[in-house]
Design a protein around this motif. Structure first.
Motif, mmCIF file in Angstrom:
data_model
loop_
_atom_site.group_PDB
_atom_site.id
_atom_site.type_symbol
_atom_site.label_atom_id
_atom_site.label_comp_id
_atom_site.label_asym_id
_atom_site.label_seq_id
_atom_site.Cartn_x
_atom_site.Cartn_y
_atom_site.Cartn_z
ATOM 1 N N LYS A 264 0.832 -1.383 -0.212
ATOM 2 C CA LYS A 264 0.419 0.405 0.146
ATOM 3 C C LYS A 264 0.823 0.984 0.277
ATOM 4 N N ASN A 265 0.393 2.142 -0.841
ATOM 5 C CA ASN A 265 1.098 3.255 -0.772
ATOM 6 C C ASN A 265 2.735 2.863 -1.370
ATOM 7 N N VAL A 266 2.603 2.116 -2.401
ATOM 8 C CA VAL A 266 4.190 2.381 -3.283
ATOM 9 C C VAL A 266 4.122 2.882 -4.601
ATOM 10 N N ILE A 267 5.162 2.691 -4.859
ATOM 11 C CA ILE A 267 4.636 3.142 -7.013
ATOM 12 C C ILE A 267 5.198 1.343 -7.311
ATOM 13 N N SER A 268 4.506 1.254 -8.319
ATOM 14 C CA SER A 268 4.586 -0.578 -8.676
ATOM 15 C C SER A 268 4.965 -0.502 -10.352
ATOM 16 N N VAL B 267 4.651 3.687 -14.522
ATOM 17 C CA VAL B 267 5.005 3.682 -13.476
ATOM 18 C C VAL B 267 3.637 4.102 -12.653
ATOM 19 N N TYR B 268 3.118 3.572 -11.758
ATOM 20 C CA TYR B 268 1.869 4.422 -10.957
ATOM 21 C C TYR B 268 2.030 4.353 -9.249
ATOM 22 N N ALA C 129 7.278 -3.841 -6.816
ATOM 23 C CA ALA C 129 6.221 -2.481 -6.051
ATOM 24 C C ALA C 129 7.350 -1.914 -5.459
ATOM 25 N N ILE C 130 7.956 -1.075 -5.051
ATOM 26 C CA ILE C 130 8.999 -0.391 -4.948
ATOM 27 C C ILE C 130 8.521 1.132 -3.317
ATOM 28 N N ARG C 131 8.617 0.941 -2.666
ATOM 29 C CA ARG C 131 8.532 2.559 -1.340
ATOM 30 C C ARG C 131 9.347 3.271 -1.887
#
Length: 118
Positions: A45-49, A59-60, A74-76
């Motif tokens: 949650k609250n990450v960039i995919s 990227v989203y 998924a990266i924070r």
């Protein structure tokens, strides 16, 4: 980070048991259109995919909980507010300086135009 593998245990429609969206890469776009049971899933949650196997590499920012089904990462992202504040302050100073220079040039041009008309 290692995540659970759901294999073919996912649905394209949300129901009472399958409520957690799964992220996967598709040929047209990164998709969150599969669902799995939420228990035992690795939650993000609250990450960039980021898709890893797609024709569209966008990227989203994902603000809702989801898990990864396949072919995606998924990266924070941790914003550094102190550095951002310094950069914003520097940009602000540059903008103010440019406005002052512009105003000064316009004032000089107006004075010159007035003096040449007299």
């Amino acid at each position: 980070m290692r995540t659970n593998t759901w294999e073919n245990k996912c649905l394209t429609q949300r129901n009472a048991d399958y409520t957690l969206p799964c992220l996967t890469s598709s040929f047209n776009n990164q998709e969150l259109h599969y669902y799995v049971p939420g228990n035992g899933a690795t939650l993000f949650k609250n990450v960039i995919s980021i898709p890893s196997n797609s024709e569209v590499y966008r990227v989203y920012f994902q603000s809702q909980e989801f898990t990864v089904l396949s072919d995606a990462h998924a990266i924070r992202w941790k914003p550094y507010y102190d550095k951002m504040e310094t950069i914003i302050s520097a940009i602000h100073k540059l903008v103010v300086e440019e406005v002052a220079l512009y105003t000064d040039r316009k004032s000089k041009a107006m004075r010159k135009a007035k003096s040449s008309n007299n």
